[in-house]
Design an enzyme around this catalytic site. Structure first.
Site, PDB file in Angstrom:
ATOM      1  CE1 TYR A 105       5.504  -1.831  12.226  1.00  0.00           C
ATOM      2  CE2 TYR A 105       3.291  -1.714  13.126  1.00  0.00           C
ATOM      3  CZ  TYR A 105       4.161  -2.124  12.141  1.00  0.00           C
ATOM      4  OH  TYR A 105       3.686  -2.825  11.057  1.00  0.00           O
ATOM      5  CB  SER A 164      -2.873  -5.472   6.585  1.00  0.00           C
ATOM      6  OG  SER A 164      -1.629  -6.126   6.555  1.00  0.00           O
ATOM      7  CE1 TYR A 218       3.112  -5.804   2.177  1.00  0.00           C
ATOM      8  CE2 TYR A 218       2.076  -6.180   4.290  1.00  0.00           C
ATOM      9  CZ  TYR A 218       2.751  -5.353   3.414  1.00  0.00           C
ATOM     10  OH  TYR A 218       3.053  -4.072   3.783  1.00  0.00           O
ATOM     11  CB  THR A 263       1.324  -4.051  -0.614  1.00  0.00           C
ATOM     12  OG1 THR A 263       0.070  -3.500  -0.196  1.00  0.00           O
ATOM     13  CG2 THR A 263       2.453  -3.136  -0.163  1.00  0.00           C
ATOM     14  NE  ARG A 311       9.353  -0.075   7.979  1.00  0.00           N
ATOM     15  CZ  ARG A 311       8.167  -0.660   7.864  1.00  0.00           C
ATOM     16  NH1 ARG A 311       7.538  -1.123   8.934  1.00  0.00           N
ATOM     17  NH2 ARG A 311       7.604  -0.780   6.672  1.00  0.00           N
ATOM     18  CE  LYS A 322      -0.815   0.858   0.566  1.00  0.00           C
ATOM     19  NZ  LYS A 322       0.296   0.463   1.394  1.00  0.00           N
ATOM     20  CG  HIS A 349       4.678   0.911   2.938  1.00  0.00           C
ATOM     21  ND1 HIS A 349       4.104  -0.126   2.258  1.00  0.00           N
ATOM     22  CD2 HIS A 349       4.654   0.527   4.241  1.00  0.00           C
ATOM     23  CE1 HIS A 349       3.768  -1.097   3.099  1.00  0.00           C
ATOM     24  NE2 HIS A 349       4.085  -0.713   4.323  1.00  0.00           N
ATOM     25  NE  ARG A 374       5.001   1.703   8.220  1.00  0.00           N
ATOM     26  CZ  ARG A 374       5.007   1.774   9.546  1.00  0.00           C
ATOM     27  NH1 ARG A 374       5.017   2.950  10.130  1.00  0.00           N
ATOM     28  NH2 ARG A 374       4.995   0.691  10.289  1.00  0.00           N
ATOM     29  CG  ASP A 389      -0.950   5.308   0.712  1.00  0.00           C
ATOM     30  OD1 ASP A 389       0.260   5.554   0.549  1.00  0.00           O
ATOM     31  OD2 ASP A 389      -1.371   4.139   0.881  1.00  0.00           O
ATOM     32  N   GLY A 412       1.055  10.558   3.710  1.00  0.00           N
ATOM     33  CA  GLY A 412       1.178  11.928   4.212  1.00  0.00           C
ATOM     34  C   GLY A 412      -0.132  12.661   4.423  1.00  0.00           C
ATOM     35  NE  ARG A 471       0.073  12.249   9.370  1.00  0.00           N
ATOM     36  CZ  ARG A 471       0.423  11.313   8.487  1.00  0.00           C
ATOM     37  NH1 ARG A 471      -0.395  11.021   7.476  1.00  0.00           N
ATOM     38  NH2 ARG A 471       1.562  10.660   8.607  1.00  0.00           N
ATOM     39  NE  ARG A 518       3.590   6.872  10.016  1.00  0.00           N
ATOM     40  CZ  ARG A 518       4.057   6.868   8.763  1.00  0.00           C
ATOM     41  NH1 ARG A 518       3.375   7.437   7.797  1.00  0.00           N
ATOM     42  NH2 ARG A 518       5.207   6.269   8.492  1.00  0.00           N
TER      43      ARG A 518
HETATM   44  C1  LIG Z   1       1.723   0.930  11.372  1.00  0.00           C
HETATM   45  C2  LIG Z   1       1.603   0.769   9.889  1.00  0.00           C
HETATM   46  C3  LIG Z   1       1.438  -0.504   9.354  1.00  0.00           C
HETATM   47  C4  LIG Z   1       1.282  -0.665   7.979  1.00  0.00           C
HETATM   48  N1  LIG Z   1       1.028  -1.911   7.474  1.00  0.00           N
HETATM   49  C5  LIG Z   1       0.773  -2.048   6.161  1.00  0.00           C
HETATM   50  C6  LIG Z   1       0.372  -3.307   5.644  1.00  0.00           C
HETATM   51  O1  LIG Z   1       0.232  -4.273   6.366  1.00  0.00           O
HETATM   52  N2  LIG Z   1       0.139  -3.386   4.309  1.00  0.00           N
HETATM   53  C7  LIG Z   1       0.288  -2.306   3.463  1.00  0.00           C
HETATM   54  O2  LIG Z   1       0.072  -2.426   2.249  1.00  0.00           O
HETATM   55  N3  LIG Z   1       0.638  -1.109   3.936  1.00  0.00           N
HETATM   56  C8  LIG Z   1       0.883  -0.957   5.255  1.00  0.00           C
HETATM   57  N4  LIG Z   1       1.192   0.282   5.742  1.00  0.00           N
HETATM   58  C9  LIG Z   1       1.249   1.431   4.823  1.00  0.00           C
HETATM   59  C10 LIG Z   1      -0.133   2.086   4.656  1.00  0.00           C
HETATM   60  O3  LIG Z   1      -1.012   1.273   3.935  1.00  0.00           O
HETATM   61  C11 LIG Z   1      -0.031   3.420   3.899  1.00  0.00           C
HETATM   62  O4  LIG Z   1       0.626   3.236   2.679  1.00  0.00           O
HETATM   63  C12 LIG Z   1       0.665   4.518   4.697  1.00  0.00           C
HETATM   64  O5  LIG Z   1       0.398   4.420   6.066  1.00  0.00           O
HETATM   65  C13 LIG Z   1       0.222   5.868   4.164  1.00  0.00           C
HETATM   66  O6  LIG Z   1       0.872   6.906   4.798  1.00  0.00           O
HETATM   67  P1  LIG Z   1       0.251   7.712   6.047  1.00  0.00           P
HETATM   68  O7  LIG Z   1       0.460   6.850   7.235  1.00  0.00           O
HETATM   69  O8  LIG Z   1       1.100   8.946   6.053  1.00  0.00           O
HETATM   70  O9  LIG Z   1      -1.203   7.975   5.764  1.00  0.00           O
HETATM   71  C14 LIG Z   1       1.343   0.462   7.118  1.00  0.00           C
HETATM   72  C15 LIG Z   1       1.504   1.743   7.670  1.00  0.00           C
HETATM   73  C16 LIG Z   1       1.615   1.909   9.038  1.00  0.00           C
HETATM   74  C17 LIG Z   1       1.756   3.300   9.591  1.00  0.00           C
HETATM   75  C1  LIG Z   2       4.696  -6.954   9.714  1.00  0.00           C
HETATM   76  C2  LIG Z   2       3.714  -6.427   8.785  1.00  0.00           C
HETATM   77  C3  LIG Z   2       4.235  -5.319   7.909  1.00  0.00           C
HETATM   78  C4  LIG Z   2       3.393  -4.139   8.022  1.00  0.00           C
HETATM   79  C5  LIG Z   2       3.877  -3.010   7.180  1.00  0.00           C
HETATM   80  O1  LIG Z   2       3.659  -2.990   5.994  1.00  0.00           O
HETATM   81  C6  LIG Z   2       4.548  -1.900   7.780  1.00  0.00           C
HETATM   82  O2  LIG Z   2       4.900  -1.975   8.955  1.00  0.00           O
HETATM   83  O3  LIG Z   2       4.753  -0.900   7.083  1.00  0.00           O
END
Ligand SMILES: Cc1cc2nc3c(=O)[nH]c(=O)nc-3n(C[C@H](O)[C@H](O)[C@H](O)COP(=O)(O)O)c2cc1C
Ligand SMILES: CCCCC(=O)C(=O)O
Length: 387
Positions: free
Chosen positions: A45, A127, A151, A177, A186, A260, A284, A287, A315, A317, A319, A339
């Site tokens: 996930y 979030s 959201y 977002t 996914r 966002k 995102h 994702r 945002d 990538g 690291r 992440r």
């Molecule tokens: C496990 C996970 C859950 C996420 N949940 C949300 C969320 O609830 N709301 C949101 O706007 N972005 C969510 N994101 C996206 C992050 O805010 C962000 O855009 C993204 O992780 C940036 O990339 P990076 O993981 O490479 O730093 C999520 C990302 C991950 C990895």
């Molecule tokens: C279920 C919440 C959604 C979280 C999210 O934005 C993601 O997993 O990328």
């Protein structure tokens, strides 16, 4: 006598705090370690992305195509990493990205991460899909800076309730977002039937909301839990929203607002026209749309389009500290990390998140210093050469 780890902290992290000696300082290795410690489903996930994960890879590759050209003899003895973004004074241009259901990674979830953010002084972005409520996380975050990520649900009354609760609990800026009104394709989650994590963990932030409870006929208990989750899924996002709806947000949120998920310069211009204070260039973390443009490649055109009219955050990538310097040089006012801090949370709770943030800030500081820059504002395109 101090331990080798203390001695090392003293040299590398002077003034920036300690790292956890047991955790790698290279966040790529931190990810690998999280992969060994977490269940396959939980790790999938976090680490997973949409489709073939081509965009997640492209996000990283885009950083590699830029190289830093250091400058010498520029008196970098004193450095200042501080900035002010979305009305928030920050010790460095970094915020914790909104990440949903953090209890998947650690029982203390958002509370642990929000405590770590406060300890380092960086904004914690909560979030809407959190596993602790808006108020519980605010309490853990204490005097730390915090922003709220919306959201935008189908039910407007519920949206207003979230905004009012967040404002009352001291979240000062709103991140809306736009790219996730539905969860994308996914495969890692689909193959592991993972979205049922909601069954085990739930989205307490919704469940604790009076408007949500009214809609599901009362507080969420084991008896109505599945029905509540189905109601949540049906309401989570609203694909019908248009630019005209932003006026509604302005009516109900009185602080700065950033959108966002912006990737196109015309969308950034529309955000400005709609009176938004900032945009977050983001895909995102790869994702949502497999095949989407690398986020770093989307950044310069957006900066070009709205520079001086809106704040541009970035945002997807990030690291390393050098990655942060590259995004700032390309015009971002601040970056969000997703992440990276999630793996710290998974491996060490609050201390693990603090570890990650300290590593990123120390590496950013060293990158600035060694490349001949004393202040964040000094970073510009001449830091970089494309390869
Ligand atoms: C496990 C996970 C859950 C996420 N949940 C949300 C969320 O609830 N709301 C949101 O706007 N972005 C969510 N994101 C996206 C992050 O805010 C962000 O855009 C993204 O992780 C940036 O990339 P990076 O993981 O490479 O730093 C999520 C990302 C991950 C990895
Ligand atoms: C279920 C919440 C959604 C979280 C999210 O934005 C993601 O997993 O990328």
């Amino acid at each position: 006598m101090s331990s080798p780890a203390d001695f090392q902290n003293e040299i590398y992290l002077r003034g920036l705090g300690d790292v956890v000696p047991e955790l790698p300082t290279d966040l790529t290795r931190l990810e690998a370690l999280a992969g060994r410690r977490l269940s396959a489903a939980a790790f999938g996930y976090a680490a997973g992305a949409a489709g073939t994960e081509a965009t997640a890879r492209a996000n990283r590759e885009a950083f590699d195509r830029w190289r830093i050209v250091p400058r010498m003899l520029r008196d970098v003895a004193e450095r200042d990493l501080s900035v002010r973004v979305l009305g928030t004074p920050m010790p460095a241009p970094v915020a914790l990205a909104p990440v949903g259901v953090q209890s998947i990674f650690h029982p203390d979830g958002e509370r642990a991460a929000a405590r770590a953010a406060a300890a380092v002084g960086l904004p914690y972005v909560l979030s809407t899909a959190s596993s602790y409520s808006i108020e519980e996380v605010a309490q853990a975050n204490g005097d730390g800076p915090r922003w709220y990520q919306l959201y935008w649900p189908k039910d407007r009354e519920l949206a207003v309730s979230f905004l009012e609760r967040a404002a009352a609990a001291g979240y000062t800026a709103l991140v809306v977002t736009l790219d996730t009104f539905a969860l994308a394709w996914r495969p890692r989650d689909l193959d592991q039937a993972y979205l049922p994590f909601l069954r085990g963990i739930g989205v307490a932030n919704y469940f604790s909301d009076p408007v949500f409870q009214k809609a599901v006929g009362g507080p969420v208990t084991d008896a109505n839990r599945d029905a509540a989750i189905l109601h949540w899924a049906a309401n989570f996002g609203n694909p019908s929203l248009t630019w005209d709806d932003l006026e509604f947000l302005r009516e109900h949120w009185h602080g700065p607002i950033a959108l966002k998920g912006i990737q196109h310069p015309d969308d950034a211009r529309r955000a400005v026209d709609a009176g938004m204070d900032g945009v977050i260039v983001s895909n995102h973390g790869g994702r949502q749309i497999d095949g989407a443009v690398a986020s770093l490649d989307a950044l310069p055109p957006v900066v070009e389009a709205v520079r001086d009219q809106a704040e541009v955050l970035f945002d997807s990538g990030v690291r390393t500290g050098a990655d942060i310097a590259k995004a700032l040089a390309l015009g971002a006012q601040a970056v969000l990390v997703g992440r990276s801090f999630v793996y710290g949370l998974a491996l060490g709770g609050e201390a693990g998140v603090t570890h990650v943030l300290r590593c990123l800030l120390a590496e950013l500081d060293l990158t600035l210093m060694l490349s001949g820059h004393a202040r964040i504002a000094d970073l510009g395109p001449d830091l970089l050469v494309g390869t």
